[in-house]
Design a protein around this motif. Structure first.
Motif, PDB file in Angstrom:
ATOM      1  N   ASP A 102      25.744   6.708  45.943  1.00  0.00           N
ATOM      2  CA  ASP A 102      25.505   6.918  44.509  1.00  0.00           C
ATOM      3  C   ASP A 102      24.027   7.087  44.180  1.00  0.00           C
ATOM      4  O   ASP A 102      23.682   7.593  43.105  1.00  0.00           O
ATOM      5  CB  ASP A 102      26.071   5.733  43.708  1.00  0.00           C
ATOM      6  N   ASP A 103      23.130   6.650  45.058  1.00  0.00           N
ATOM      7  CA  ASP A 103      21.686   6.763  44.806  1.00  0.00           C
ATOM      8  C   ASP A 103      21.023   7.873  45.607  1.00  0.00           C
ATOM      9  O   ASP A 103      19.786   7.954  45.639  1.00  0.00           O
ATOM     10  CB  ASP A 103      20.997   5.436  45.140  1.00  0.00           C
ATOM     11  N   LYS A 104      21.792   8.724  46.237  1.00  0.00           N
ATOM     12  CA  LYS A 104      21.187   9.777  47.045  1.00  0.00           C
ATOM     13  C   LYS A 104      20.443  10.802  46.197  1.00  0.00           C
ATOM     14  O   LYS A 104      19.595  11.542  46.710  1.00  0.00           O
ATOM     15  CB  LYS A 104      22.243  10.458  47.905  1.00  0.00           C
ATOM     16  N   TRP A 105      20.761  10.849  44.909  1.00  0.00           N
ATOM     17  CA  TRP A 105      20.055  11.776  44.020  1.00  0.00           C
ATOM     18  C   TRP A 105      18.568  11.456  43.936  1.00  0.00           C
ATOM     19  O   TRP A 105      17.744  12.342  43.662  1.00  0.00           O
ATOM     20  CB  TRP A 105      20.669  11.731  42.621  1.00  0.00           C
ATOM     21  N   LYS A 106      18.199  10.192  44.160  1.00  0.00           N
ATOM     22  CA  LYS A 106      16.792   9.804  44.084  1.00  0.00           C
ATOM     23  C   LYS A 106      15.959  10.513  45.144  1.00  0.00           C
ATOM     24  O   LYS A 106      14.841  10.965  44.883  1.00  0.00           O
ATOM     25  CB  LYS A 106      16.672   8.290  44.236  1.00  0.00           C
ATOM     26  N   LEU A 107      16.522  10.627  46.342  1.00  0.00           N
ATOM     27  CA  LEU A 107      15.806  11.307  47.415  1.00  0.00           C
ATOM     28  C   LEU A 107      15.634  12.788  47.104  1.00  0.00           C
ATOM     29  O   LEU A 107      14.566  13.363  47.332  1.00  0.00           O
ATOM     30  CB  LEU A 107      16.555  11.117  48.733  1.00  0.00           C
ATOM     31  N   LYS A 108      16.672  13.412  46.560  1.00  0.00           N
ATOM     32  CA  LYS A 108      16.579  14.831  46.216  1.00  0.00           C
ATOM     33  C   LYS A 108      15.557  15.052  45.108  1.00  0.00           C
ATOM     34  O   LYS A 108      14.753  15.998  45.167  1.00  0.00           O
ATOM     35  CB  LYS A 108      17.946  15.352  45.788  1.00  0.00           C
ATOM     36  N   GLN A 109      15.558  14.191  44.123  1.00  0.00           N
ATOM     37  CA  GLN A 109      14.594  14.338  43.037  1.00  0.00           C
ATOM     38  C   GLN A 109      13.168  14.150  43.526  1.00  0.00           C
ATOM     39  O   GLN A 109      12.254  14.853  43.107  1.00  0.00           O
ATOM     40  CB  GLN A 109      14.905  13.323  41.929  1.00  0.00           C
ATOM     41  N   ALA A 110      12.965  13.165  44.404  1.00  0.00           N
ATOM     42  CA  ALA A 110      11.628  12.938  44.952  1.00  0.00           C
ATOM     43  C   ALA A 110      11.148  14.155  45.736  1.00  0.00           C
ATOM     44  O   ALA A 110       9.971  14.548  45.644  1.00  0.00           O
ATOM     45  CB  ALA A 110      11.634  11.695  45.832  1.00  0.00           C
ATOM     46  N   ASN A 111      12.040  14.767  46.515  1.00  0.00           N
ATOM     47  CA  ASN A 111      11.673  15.975  47.267  1.00  0.00           C
ATOM     48  C   ASN A 111      11.368  17.137  46.323  1.00  0.00           C
ATOM     49  O   ASN A 111      10.450  17.926  46.573  1.00  0.00           O
ATOM     50  CB  ASN A 111      12.799  16.352  48.223  1.00  0.00           C
ATOM     51  N   ASN A 112      12.136  17.253  45.229  1.00  0.00           N
ATOM     52  CA  ASN A 112      11.866  18.308  44.252  1.00  0.00           C
ATOM     53  C   ASN A 112      10.486  18.141  43.635  1.00  0.00           C
ATOM     54  O   ASN A 112       9.726  19.102  43.497  1.00  0.00           O
ATOM     55  CB  ASN A 112      12.926  18.268  43.146  1.00  0.00           C
ATOM     56  N   ILE A 113      10.155  16.920  43.265  1.00  0.00           N
ATOM     57  CA  ILE A 113       8.858  16.649  42.641  1.00  0.00           C
ATOM     58  C   ILE A 113       7.727  16.925  43.625  1.00  0.00           C
ATOM     59  O   ILE A 113       6.675  17.459  43.260  1.00  0.00           O
ATOM     60  CB  ILE A 113       8.817  15.198  42.135  1.00  0.00           C
TER      61      ILE A 113
END
Length: 338
Positions: A102-113
């Protein structure tokens, strides 16, 4: 400027000064390669499964599992604790922070930033290098990268982690591109290809090859990032051994500083230059600037056949890669939307 090339021949265009710059460039390229790979290493997602309701030492499942294996009235189907099967004992940032399921979106967002910071920083840092000088921006970029790696060790929340990754990505391209520009200016043109391929291509390749092994030896992402931050002790020596761009100083009419840079190059290379040569050099530069009626702009890249050819070669070389990175940013951003 032809006057600069002639003056550099007298000061030495391939001697101790150039070898020092090649050595520093090799070090920067090696560290930059480690920085490039560090994101993938610390963000490694190991095999994982829910540990709720499991006894000690159960065999790992064949696939990743985010839900509890045993459901009862005391749980709602949401996992509270995970087990990981780390690769060769390496603990990644993801496994420590549980940025999975459920928290894997955090890694994707960090990579996007981080990727957005890289794109934006390429434009801004290049402008600052033209405004403030090459050497100050070179030192600034390396200090920010090394400090960012060190502070990431304490970036245990999502917002701070994203901010640090953005800052490091913002300056990462300037780490090796600026000193490469200075080497091209201060080195004999016939040696550009050989020397730059050795200290740029080979060292970056070597850094990317050895970095995973170094990370495994460190055992955890925190010790690996600490090791990556140690080279900050060598950054201040850039001010003493890397001269400012003479062409940039001349373009800003900082003639005294340009002469000082050339004197330092000649001194390190063991050359004796008469004051009259420097005076003649400055007069030629002033005369050349007086004869230039317009300020250079983007359209001047198409003014001569040589400039047009060089610009088109660089355009076709780097545009596909830049477009690929932009597409990756947009794709990751779309996929990370809940």
């Amino acid at each position: 400027m032809l006057e600069v090339d002639k003056m550099l021949e007298k000061c030495g265009d391939f001697n101790r000064q150039q070898l020092i710059m090649l050595l520093l460039s090799s070090l920067i390229n090696l560290l930059s390669a480690m920085h490039f790979v560090s994101s993938s290493i610390m963000n490694t997602v190991p095999k994982h499964w829910c540990a709720d309701g499991l006894g000690s030492g159960p065999p790992p499942p064949n696939i990743d599992e985010c839900k509890p294996f045993y459901s009862n009235s005391s749980n709602s189907g949401t996992c509270k604790k995970y087990n990981y099967e780390s690769y060769m004992g390496f603990q990644s940032f993801v496994s420590e922070m549980n940025w999975i399921c459920d928290d894997k979106w955090k890694l994707k967002q960090a990579n996007n930033i981080a990727m957005a910071g890289c794109v934006l920083g390429t434009l801004v840092m290049g402008y600052l290098a033209d405004l403030l000088g090459r050497v100050p921006i070179l030192v600034f970029a390396n200090v920010i990268t090394v400090l960012g790696n060190f502070l990431t060790i304490f970036g245990v929340n999502f917002e701070l982690f994203c901010m640090l990754r953005f800052l490091m990505s913002f300056v990462v391209n300037s780490n090796f591109s600026i000193i490469r520009i200075l080497i091209v200016e201060y080195m004999r043109p016939s040696l550009h290809t050989v020397c730059l391929n050795i200290c740029y291509g080979f060292l970056i390749y070597l850094g990317m090859v050895i970095t995973p092994s170094i990370a495994i030896l460190m055992g955890s992402w925190r010790r690996f990032m600490l090791l990556d931050a140690l080279p900050i002790i060598v950054v201040p020596i850039f001010y003493y051994f890397v001269p400012e761009s003479v062409q940039w100083l001349i373009s800003r009419q900082k003639y005294d500083q340009a002469i000082e840079s050339l004197r330092r190059v000649a001194k390190i290379n063991g050359r004796q230059i008469d004051d009259s040569d420097f005076e003649e050099f400055i007069e030629d530069c002033k005369l050349s600037q007086q004869n230039t009626k317009t300020n250079p702009n983007l359209l001047h890249l198409f003014k001569t056949p040589r400039l047009r050819r060089t610009f088109l070669i660089l355009l076709f070389e780097f545009t596909p890669w830049s477009l690929f990175r932009l597409v990756c940013v947009v794709r990751h951003w779309v996929l990370s939307i809940p």
